[in-house]
Design an enzyme around this catalytic site. Sequence first.
Site, PDB file in Angstrom:
ATOM      1  CE  LYS A 325      -2.733   1.039   3.608  1.00  0.00           C
ATOM      2  NZ  LYS A 325      -3.601   1.353   4.541  1.00  0.00           N
ATOM      3  CB  SER A 326       3.791   2.167   2.048  1.00  0.00           C
ATOM      4  OG  SER A 326       3.313   2.079   3.277  1.00  0.00           O
ATOM      5  NE  ARG A 426      -5.079   7.636  11.496  1.00  0.00           N
ATOM      6  CZ  ARG A 426      -4.313   7.192  10.747  1.00  0.00           C
ATOM      7  NH1 ARG A 426      -5.153   6.322   9.521  1.00  0.00           N
ATOM      8  NH2 ARG A 426      -3.226   6.705  10.933  1.00  0.00           N
ATOM      9  CB  SER A 471       5.813   9.627  11.795  1.00  0.00           C
ATOM     10  OG  SER A 471       4.720   9.595  10.874  1.00  0.00           O
ATOM     11  CD  GLN A 473       0.870   8.021   7.583  1.00  0.00           C
ATOM     12  OE1 GLN A 473       0.358   8.601   8.303  1.00  0.00           O
ATOM     13  NE2 GLN A 473       0.379   6.765   7.376  1.00  0.00           N
ATOM     14  CG  ASP A 619       1.186   0.266   9.698  1.00  0.00           C
ATOM     15  OD1 ASP A 619       0.553   0.884  10.426  1.00  0.00           O
ATOM     16  OD2 ASP A 619       1.282   0.875   8.207  1.00  0.00           O
ATOM     17  CE  LYS A 646       0.471   3.456  12.683  1.00  0.00           C
ATOM     18  NZ  LYS A 646       0.959   4.067  11.422  1.00  0.00           N
ATOM     19  NE  ARG A 650      -4.404  -0.257  13.669  1.00  0.00           N
ATOM     20  CZ  ARG A 650      -3.482   0.137  12.529  1.00  0.00           C
ATOM     21  NH1 ARG A 650      -2.212   0.162  12.438  1.00  0.00           N
ATOM     22  NH2 ARG A 650      -4.414   0.042  11.376  1.00  0.00           N
ATOM     23  NE  ARG A 691      -2.087  -1.837   8.720  1.00  0.00           N
ATOM     24  CZ  ARG A 691      -1.912  -2.301   7.389  1.00  0.00           C
ATOM     25  NH1 ARG A 691      -2.085  -3.645   7.434  1.00  0.00           N
ATOM     26  NH2 ARG A 691      -1.639  -1.617   6.460  1.00  0.00           N
TER      27      ARG A 691
END
Length: 738
Positions: A325-326, A426, A471, A473, A619, A646, A650, A691
């Site tokens: 996905k990334s 988020r 991170s 991102q 993840d 997330k 989680r 997830r």
Amino acid sequence: MSLHINKTLIIGLGLIGGSLAKALRLNRQCGLVMGYDRDYEEAAKGLRNGVIDQAAESLVDAVAEADLIVLAVPVKAMERVLIDIAPFIKPDALLTDVGSTKANVVAAAQRVFQRLPSGFVPGHPIAGSEKSGVDAADAALFQQHKVILTPLAESSSGAVTVLTRMWQSTGAEVLLMEVEKHDEVLAATSHLPHILAFSLVDTLAQEQGKNTDIFRYAAGGFRDFTRIAGSDPTMWHDICLANKEALLGQLDLFSSGLTNLRQAIESGDSESMLGIFTRARAAREHFSRILSGTAYSQDMSNQQVTFRAQPGGSVQGKFRVPGDKSISHRSIMLGSLADGVTEVTGFLEGEDSLATLQAFRDMGVVIEGPVDGNVTIYGVGLHGLQAPPGPLYVGNSGTSMRLLSGLLAAQAFDTELTGDASLTKRPMGRVADPLRLMGAEIETAENGRPPLKIKGGKALQGIHYDMPMASAQVKSCLLLAGLYADGQTSVTEPAPTRDHTERMLSGFGYPVQQEGATAAVRSGGKLSATRIDVPADISSATFFMVAAAIAPGSDLTLEHVGINPTRIGVINILRLMGADLQLLNEREVGGEPVADIRIRYTPLKGIHIPEDQVPLAIDEFPALFIAAACAEGTTVVTGAEELRVKESDRIQSMVDGLQTLGIDIQGTPDGAIIQGGTLGGGVVESHDDHRIAMSFCVAALRATDTITINECANVATSFPAFVELAQQAGIKVEKEEG
């Protein structure tokens, strides 16, 4: 359940009025159904055909008795009918209509009533047929169709509730919309197509000497498109007059688009033509996904999907999980900003990746596909993006929103990034704050959460940024903004995170300086198109790796999995727990290392997971919690506070779920302490987190009873075919929708 209406009056027994009357008469939700038509014979016919209970001879008398009045007359006739009935309507009666334009109906009611009654709620059922009259009445006409109600400031909530239930009793889906919005939307989606069909048929019919052949040899597409030209001409004449302004606006937009297409054809501009056709096809496919309830433009958390996993079993076989996905996200982003045509294979066709793809289509990039994981991107260069027509909706994708914010902060146009209910919770301040240090102007909602409103035309300055938290991102967001910023932009991370952005920038020919924990770029370069082979996603592979590691008798090989050094924490952690895991056929594809992963069952042991491995497996921790629950002894997770922000918290989600299944687990601020034990059955909440949902499916392999997992719609964001592949491997899970 009765709506407490004793008598309903339908005024006008054409297709819509007759069908509503017949449906209400059959379901008996609105008492006695009376029908009135200016042609009494139509009402009498409706009585004989079982459409209504009573044919009204006197409109005034019928209105005086009715608790609910439905105006099912042509739009042009609404005001005249309202004048006739207004003095005789009971004070507490409900009043609605079925007209396809609303502003003119409301205006007519204001002229007649002066003060609008609280029981008045305009409405519009979006259903129809080429047939007309009471003979065409169909009680099933509204099933699985939409009805739009347009409550006014004066409308009581009780009236809205009753009319909503009335339409729902016919099988319709009821939506609420403002009057002006309704007329604008219907002008584009209903009125414009109808008048185009009328115009096309009329134009072709007037071609002297050719019209016979045109219609004789017309293909299915022509017949399908022009079918709606068989509708009632008088009705469409009235609609054009009633919704004149909104319709003219849509006609102007269409004319502009048609002019652009004509110019492209005349000049042989292949790229412009391809852009129009690919965007149109993608929009049509997207529309189909909306109708089937699977589109990313919908809030997936509003869809009810439940996984039910039966206990026991093992996993066997050899297969490839979907693309990373990334890397899929970044292939679209950098391919769009490159000069030339980029071809991508192995692209993940999940909702998150499709959100990124659609965002760039909305900004004028021509993208073909995806078809079987193949995507072709016609790059526009670093400065070729165009202002999107509206907010960019990225569904549940935090990656899309955070990385796009870096690119969009430097564009010449304003943008807004929005997402679904889960994404709206988020934190986005972690990218907005450093971007502001670079000179970006970004507005967020309360506590730095979406939506993000980004002001265009801002000159960015390169900065050095020490990330307070690891991170990928945030790092990628700033590096992408650095492509446009004056001078050098550098980012130092406190612990290694995935480096797909740095690798892919280099693959596109853009220089990236890397020294230790710091990555840096300078503006002024360019991206050159390339080919990208997206490896299988190690995050998706993790669920099957853990499945094989915990289920006795398992022997599984996962093919072509990305083993980027910044992503192999899960492999390292499982090996530390004693997993029998081999990397086979290691190789490099497109700058990314890949391998086939074979994993066979062997008992696992609890460990204290090294903190330096946490960012490399962030993840994958929901699945690793399941591995820990099945291991002998205690597993301790620390340094994983990132898990709390997330798609869900989680840590808490896994603690709650595992406790429900009988595992001794204690959450800590930055992780958890997990005692291996016996998994029972029960009902687990995934909190719309893909997830979490998939992890508890895997847990069923070692459970003693059924595990039911709620709120699983968002699995489509990263792994659309998870259930089917899990069943193929040997996990006994079923998906229930509704």
